[in-house]
Motif scaffolding. Structure first.
Motif, short mmCIF file in Angstrom:
data_model
loop_
_atom_site.label_atom_id
_atom_site.label_comp_id
_atom_site.label_asym_id
_atom_site.label_seq_id
_atom_site.Cartn_x
_atom_site.Cartn_y
_atom_site.Cartn_z
N UNK A 72 3.29 7.96 -9.45
CA UNK A 72 3.39 6.50 -9.37
C UNK A 72 3.65 5.88 -10.74
N UNK A 73 2.95 6.42 -11.73
CA UNK A 73 3.02 5.87 -13.07
C UNK A 73 4.46 5.73 -13.56
N UNK A 74 5.24 6.78 -13.37
CA UNK A 74 6.63 6.71 -13.85
C UNK A 74 7.51 5.86 -12.94
N UNK A 75 7.13 5.74 -11.68
CA UNK A 75 7.93 4.93 -10.75
C UNK A 75 7.62 3.43 -10.85
N UNK B 48 3.29 -3.40 -1.28
CA UNK B 48 2.37 -2.44 -0.66
C UNK B 48 0.91 -2.88 -0.85
N UNK B 49 0.60 -3.34 -2.06
CA UNK B 49 -0.76 -3.80 -2.35
C UNK B 49 -1.09 -5.01 -1.49
N UNK B 50 -0.12 -5.91 -1.35
CA UNK B 50 -0.36 -7.11 -0.55
C UNK B 50 -0.57 -6.77 0.92
N UNK B 51 0.20 -5.79 1.40
CA UNK B 51 0.05 -5.36 2.80
C UNK B 51 -1.33 -4.74 3.02
N UNK B 52 -1.77 -3.97 2.03
CA UNK B 52 -3.09 -3.33 2.13
C UNK B 52 -4.20 -4.38 2.15
N UNK B 53 -4.07 -5.39 1.27
CA UNK B 53 -5.06 -6.48 1.24
C UNK B 53 -5.06 -7.22 2.58
N UNK B 54 -3.87 -7.47 3.10
CA UNK B 54 -3.73 -8.15 4.39
C UNK B 54 -4.46 -7.36 5.48
N UNK B 55 -4.33 -6.04 5.44
CA UNK B 55 -4.91 -5.20 6.50
C UNK B 55 -6.44 -5.20 6.49
N UNK B 56 -7.05 -5.63 5.38
CA UNK B 56 -8.51 -5.72 5.37
C UNK B 56 -8.95 -7.19 5.37
N UNK B 57 -8.04 -8.06 5.78
CA UNK B 57 -8.38 -9.48 5.91
C UNK B 57 -8.43 -10.22 4.58
N UNK C 134 8.03 -4.29 -7.66
CA UNK C 134 8.04 -5.20 -6.50
C UNK C 134 7.62 -4.47 -5.23
N UNK C 135 8.09 -3.23 -5.10
CA UNK C 135 7.75 -2.40 -3.95
C UNK C 135 6.25 -2.14 -3.89
N UNK C 136 5.68 -1.82 -5.05
CA UNK C 136 4.24 -1.54 -5.11
C UNK C 136 3.42 -2.80 -4.87
N UNK C 137 3.91 -3.92 -5.38
CA UNK C 137 3.20 -5.19 -5.15
C UNK C 137 3.17 -5.49 -3.65
N UNK D 267 -3.46 -2.26 -8.90
CA UNK D 267 -2.40 -1.50 -9.59
C UNK D 267 -2.97 -0.38 -10.47
N UNK D 268 -4.26 -0.48 -10.80
CA UNK D 268 -4.86 0.46 -11.77
C UNK D 268 -4.58 1.94 -11.47
N UNK D 269 -4.90 2.44 -10.26
CA UNK D 269 -4.65 3.86 -10.01
C UNK D 269 -3.18 4.22 -10.18
N UNK D 270 -2.29 3.27 -9.85
CA UNK D 270 -0.86 3.53 -9.97
C UNK D 270 -0.45 3.68 -11.42
N UNK D 271 -1.17 2.98 -12.30
CA UNK D 271 -0.85 3.05 -13.73
C UNK D 271 -1.34 4.36 -14.33
N UNK D 272 -2.21 5.06 -13.60
CA UNK D 272 -2.83 6.27 -14.13
C UNK D 272 -2.27 7.53 -13.49
N UNK D 273 -2.09 7.47 -12.15
CA UNK D 273 -1.78 8.69 -11.41
C UNK D 273 -0.27 8.88 -11.26
#
Ligand code: ADP
Ligand code: ADP
Length: 235
Positions: free
Chosen positions: A105-108, A119-128, A114-117, A96-102
């Motif tokens: 995303x920061x304001x969204x 997305x993060x979970x999908x990304x983690x899934x995609x790298x096993x 929940x949407x971002x979470x 979540x760190x970059x989202x809190x900064x950039x």
């Protein structure tokens, strides 16, 4: 079109007065996977810092996405030799760190967490790394931490991914596994993600990159440029 363009760039560090790069020029097209190889100390990390606005050259021009770089480039994602995860945050919270900064995303983030979470979970899934989101960095192996760092570099959908020896600290088996992960990620972005990988491993460069730039000894300049057009081991 060129996405990252350095023209006759020279940079001296004020600390120590080291001339790190001298008259360096390079052009990386949008969507390309480029590698920069060269001996240790030749100025590869300096090149990375110049291309992302973490350092500014005394001479020459740095243009990213058509604009002269005058501040840190926020559309860049970065991963380094050592995974730089915060130990008191879970993997998911680290992502979540970059989202809190950039922005934007920061304001969204507050409204659409929940949407971002997801997305993060999908990304983690995609790298096993499905299910690793709730683990702390120290509960993960080095390779898993490095994968998490990669996901964090990609979470804000950067147009530019800078990889500075991201596989250096890994054992040979894990390293080759991660090579495949990165190639897949890049292929999936279908020309929208430009990657610059810094490495001193020529085999790694030829496995991953479409274009390879070789640097001279410090002060670094590009001395050769090769398009890699032979089939890769895994194709
Ligand atoms: P700038 O050229 O932007 O002024 P500096 O020369 O001040 O950058 O260096 C930035 C930081 O890097 C300083 O805190 C410095 O102590 C540190 N540093 C100095 N020498 C080295 C080195 N050889 N390798 C890595 N970091 C260094
Ligand atoms: P590479 O990534 O190829 O190993 P670097 O770009 O890190 O090379 O370093 C190039 C040269 O600049 C080296 O001599 C290094 O000591 C010096 N250098 C790197 N970072 C700094 C810094 N922040 N401050 C002062 N000197 C630095």
């Amino acid at each position: 079109r060129p996405f990252v363009e350095l023209t006759d760039v020279s940079h001296t560090y004020s600390t120590g007065g080291t001339l790190a790069v001298d008259g360096l020029s390079l052009k990386v097209s949008e969507g390309e996977f480029a590698a920069v190889v060269g001996p240790s100390g030749c100025g590869k990390s300096t090149l990375m810092k110049l291309a992302t606005g973490l350092q500014f050259p005394q001479k020459g021009a740095v243009i990213v996405d058509g604009k002269e770089v005058s501040e840190p480039v926020k559309m860049a994602g970065m991963a380094f030799q050592a995974p730089t995860l915060l130990p008191w945050r879970t993997t998911l919270e680290n992502l979540m760190l970059p989202l809190e900064i950039v922005q934007p995303h920061r304001s969204r983030l507050r409204k659409h967490r929940a949407e971002y979470v997801a997305k993060a979970e999908a990304l983690l899934e995609s790298v096993g790394l499905g299910g690793a989101g709730s683990k702390f960095p120290w509960q993960l192996s080095g390779g898993m931490q490095q994968r998490s760092s990669l996901c964090r570099a990609l979470i804000h959908e950067p147009k530019l991914l800078m990889l500075d020896e991201p596989f250096g600290a890994l054992d040979a088996f894990t390293r080759e596994e991660l090579w495949c992960v990165i190639r897949d990620l890049h292929a999936r972005m279908a020309g929208k993600l430009t990657v610059i990988l810094v490495t001193h491993d020529l085999r790694e460069a030829t496995f991953l990159a479409d274009r390879i730039f070789c640097m001279s000894q410090r002060p670094g300049r590009i001395i050769t440029e090769r398009v890699v057009d032979f089939p890769r081991p895994r194709d």
